[in-house]
Scaffold this motif. Structure first.
Motif, PDB file in Angstrom:
ATOM      1  N   ASP A  51     -16.408   5.581   0.833  1.00 41.47           N
ATOM      2  CA  ASP A  51     -15.633   4.574   0.389  1.00 41.47           C
ATOM      3  C   ASP A  51     -16.443   3.825  -0.783  1.00 41.47           C
ATOM      4  O   ASP A  51     -17.674   4.066  -0.983  1.00 41.47           O
ATOM      5  CB  ASP A  51     -15.420   3.595   1.537  1.00 41.47           C
ATOM      6  N   VAL A  52     -15.463   3.336  -1.793  1.00 42.85           N
ATOM      7  CA  VAL A  52     -15.944   2.991  -2.930  1.00 42.85           C
ATOM      8  C   VAL A  52     -15.265   1.491  -3.129  1.00 42.85           C
ATOM      9  O   VAL A  52     -14.198   1.584  -3.270  1.00 42.85           O
ATOM     10  CB  VAL A  52     -15.814   3.733  -4.118  1.00 42.85           C
ATOM     11  N   ASP A  53     -16.106   0.243  -3.241  1.00 37.99           N
ATOM     12  CA  ASP A  53     -15.209  -1.015  -3.134  1.00 37.99           C
ATOM     13  C   ASP A  53     -15.758  -1.659  -4.613  1.00 37.99           C
ATOM     14  O   ASP A  53     -15.635  -2.963  -4.628  1.00 37.99           O
ATOM     15  CB  ASP A  53     -15.477  -1.857  -2.048  1.00 37.99           C
ATOM     16  N   SER A  54     -16.532  -1.119  -5.556  1.00 38.62           N
ATOM     17  CA  SER A  54     -16.906  -1.895  -6.597  1.00 38.62           C
ATOM     18  C   SER A  54     -16.351  -1.358  -7.670  1.00 38.62           C
ATOM     19  O   SER A  54     -16.062  -0.100  -8.097  1.00 38.62           O
ATOM     20  CB  SER A  54     -18.342  -1.443  -6.610  1.00 38.62           C
ATOM     21  N   ASP A  55     -15.958  -2.413  -8.473  1.00 40.94           N
ATOM     22  CA  ASP A  55     -15.087  -1.948  -9.642  1.00 40.94           C
ATOM     23  C   ASP A  55     -16.089  -1.229 -10.487  1.00 40.94           C
ATOM     24  O   ASP A  55     -15.851   0.014 -11.389  1.00 40.94           O
ATOM     25  CB  ASP A  55     -14.441  -3.175 -10.481  1.00 40.94           C
ATOM     26  N   ILE A 113      -6.001   3.392 -11.847  1.00 41.68           N
ATOM     27  CA  ILE A 113      -6.986   3.266 -10.964  1.00 41.68           C
ATOM     28  C   ILE A 113      -7.101   1.563 -10.577  1.00 41.68           C
ATOM     29  O   ILE A 113      -7.193   1.356  -9.382  1.00 41.68           O
ATOM     30  CB  ILE A 113      -8.444   3.786 -11.545  1.00 41.68           C
ATOM     31  N   MET A 114      -6.999   0.854 -11.361  1.00 45.62           N
ATOM     32  CA  MET A 114      -7.097  -0.654 -11.234  1.00 45.62           C
ATOM     33  C   MET A 114      -5.957  -1.068 -10.266  1.00 45.62           C
ATOM     34  O   MET A 114      -6.103  -2.185  -9.459  1.00 45.62           O
ATOM     35  CB  MET A 114      -7.340  -1.622 -12.441  1.00 45.62           C
ATOM     36  N   SER A 115      -4.718  -0.783 -10.666  1.00 50.50           N
ATOM     37  CA  SER A 115      -3.546  -0.993 -10.051  1.00 50.50           C
ATOM     38  C   SER A 115      -3.465  -0.496  -8.671  1.00 50.50           C
ATOM     39  O   SER A 115      -3.305  -1.115  -7.521  1.00 50.50           O
ATOM     40  CB  SER A 115      -2.323  -0.429 -10.603  1.00 50.50           C
ATOM     41  N   ARG A 116      -4.191   0.760  -8.425  1.00 46.37           N
ATOM     42  CA  ARG A 116      -4.410   1.289  -6.991  1.00 46.37           C
ATOM     43  C   ARG A 116      -5.214   0.189  -6.229  1.00 46.37           C
ATOM     44  O   ARG A 116      -5.241   0.052  -5.101  1.00 46.37           O
ATOM     45  CB  ARG A 116      -4.920   2.620  -6.986  1.00 46.37           C
ATOM     46  N   ARG A 117      -6.496  -0.127  -6.905  1.00 48.62           N
ATOM     47  CA  ARG A 117      -7.355  -0.948  -6.090  1.00 48.62           C
ATOM     48  C   ARG A 117      -6.789  -2.412  -5.762  1.00 48.62           C
ATOM     49  O   ARG A 117      -7.138  -2.982  -4.781  1.00 48.62           O
ATOM     50  CB  ARG A 117      -8.667  -0.958  -7.200  1.00 48.62           C
ATOM     51  N   ALA A 118      -5.944  -2.933  -6.686  1.00 48.92           N
ATOM     52  CA  ALA A 118      -5.211  -3.952  -6.536  1.00 48.92           C
ATOM     53  C   ALA A 118      -4.253  -4.069  -5.271  1.00 48.92           C
ATOM     54  O   ALA A 118      -3.814  -4.984  -4.557  1.00 48.92           O
ATOM     55  CB  ALA A 118      -4.280  -4.594  -7.598  1.00 48.92           C
ATOM     56  N   TRP A 119      -3.607  -2.830  -4.976  1.00 46.29           N
ATOM     57  CA  TRP A 119      -2.854  -2.692  -3.722  1.00 46.29           C
ATOM     58  C   TRP A 119      -3.538  -2.740  -2.550  1.00 46.29           C
ATOM     59  O   TRP A 119      -4.598  -1.762  -2.343  1.00 46.29           O
ATOM     60  CB  TRP A 119      -2.067  -1.172  -3.937  1.00 46.29           C
ATOM     61  N   GLN A 120      -3.396  -3.526  -1.540  1.00 45.59           N
ATOM     62  CA  GLN A 120      -4.247  -3.913  -0.376  1.00 45.59           C
ATOM     63  C   GLN A 120      -5.712  -3.848  -0.810  1.00 45.59           C
ATOM     64  O   GLN A 120      -6.322  -3.078  -0.693  1.00 45.59           O
ATOM     65  CB  GLN A 120      -3.863  -2.510   0.543  1.00 45.59           C
ATOM     66  N   PRO A 121      -5.976  -4.885  -1.472  1.00 48.57           N
ATOM     67  CA  PRO A 121      -7.466  -4.943  -1.965  1.00 48.57           C
ATOM     68  C   PRO A 121      -8.529  -4.969  -0.912  1.00 48.57           C
ATOM     69  O   PRO A 121      -9.674  -4.874  -1.503  1.00 48.57           O
ATOM     70  CB  PRO A 121      -7.464  -6.383  -3.004  1.00 48.57           C
ATOM     71  N   GLN A 122      -8.065  -5.360   0.188  1.00 51.36           N
ATOM     72  CA  GLN A 122      -9.245  -5.508   1.240  1.00 51.36           C
ATOM     73  C   GLN A 122      -9.567  -4.114   1.665  1.00 51.36           C
ATOM     74  O   GLN A 122     -10.578  -4.082   2.317  1.00 51.36           O
ATOM     75  CB  GLN A 122      -8.677  -6.093   2.416  1.00 51.36           C
ATOM     76  N   ARG A 123      -8.873  -2.907   1.045  1.00 50.14           N
ATOM     77  CA  ARG A 123      -9.373  -1.620   1.521  1.00 50.14           C
ATOM     78  C   ARG A 123      -9.953  -0.852   0.270  1.00 50.14           C
ATOM     79  O   ARG A 123      -9.685  -1.188  -0.524  1.00 50.14           O
ATOM     80  CB  ARG A 123      -8.028  -0.858   1.895  1.00 50.14           C
ATOM     81  N   PRO A 124     -11.060  -0.515   0.711  1.00 45.93           N
ATOM     82  CA  PRO A 124     -11.967   0.204  -0.464  1.00 45.93           C
ATOM     83  C   PRO A 124     -11.036   1.764  -0.639  1.00 45.93           C
ATOM     84  O   PRO A 124     -10.162   2.176   0.061  1.00 45.93           O
ATOM     85  CB  PRO A 124     -13.161   0.750   0.190  1.00 45.93           C
TER      86      PRO A 124
END
Length: 176
Positions: free
Chosen positions: A85-89, A106-117
């Motif tokens: 799992d990766v949770d750091s920008d 990638i940032m848009s995917r990170r923003a979707w359900q941001p609580q998930r890595p």
């Protein structure tokens, strides 16, 4: 079989991409992305991919390879060599050399359900003789995995063991 954009499958087969970054599809919101197998066929999809979402010119090339609408062609499989799992920008940005997606995507995917890595999965890819299969109705929808009785054996590794080890070491130094 893992569903992945045809552009990404093309990049994996060309050795231009070694890592997939996943959160899971809309139909997987309860669990997120989970590896169902450590060895799987790569099932190219044609939905949702745009030139803005990738950094390299694979889209036009892959569009020329598109099979008839009721069929799909499998030309590779992957073996998982490492996952985390990766949770750091910052870590995500350091992984840019390992994939073709744009930073914005990638940032848009990170923003979707941001609580998930994001799940980072380092792959060794093998080219195989083409397998043409019918597209079944159960293959549609935003899900990552498809059931198949087709096996993943043989094939030619896209990169040598030495190249893979070098890249895997670099990947692990970033994500560890």
């Amino acid at each position: 079989m893992l569903k992945e954009w045809s552009t990404v499958v093309g990049a994996l087969e060309a050795g231009e991409q070694l890592v997939i970054l996943r959160k899971g599809g809309i139909m997987e919101t309860a669990s997120g992305f989970l590896l169902e197998s450590h060895k799987f066929l790569l099932y190219p999809t044609w939905e949702h991919q745009t030139e803005q979402n990738i950094r390299k010119p694979f889209l036009c090339h892959m569009q020329r390879k598109r099979p008839p609408p009721d069929m799909n062609t499998i030309t590779s499989y992957a073996q998982v060599l490492y996952e985390c799992d990766v949770d750091s920008d910052d870590t995500i940005e350091q992984l840019e050399d390992f994939h073709i997606w744009s930073r914005e995507y990638i940032m848009s995917r990170r923003a979707w359900q941001p609580q998930r890595p994001m799940r980072a999965v380092f792959l060794k890819v093998f080219k195989i003789d083409p397998i043409t299969i019918p597209i079944l109705s159960e293959y549609s929808g935003c899900k990552s995995w498809l059931d198949s009785d087709t096996t993943c054996d043989g094939g030619q590794p896209v990169l040598s063991d030495k190249q893979i080890k070098l890249q895997l070491d670099k990947f692990q130094s970033i994500v560890s």
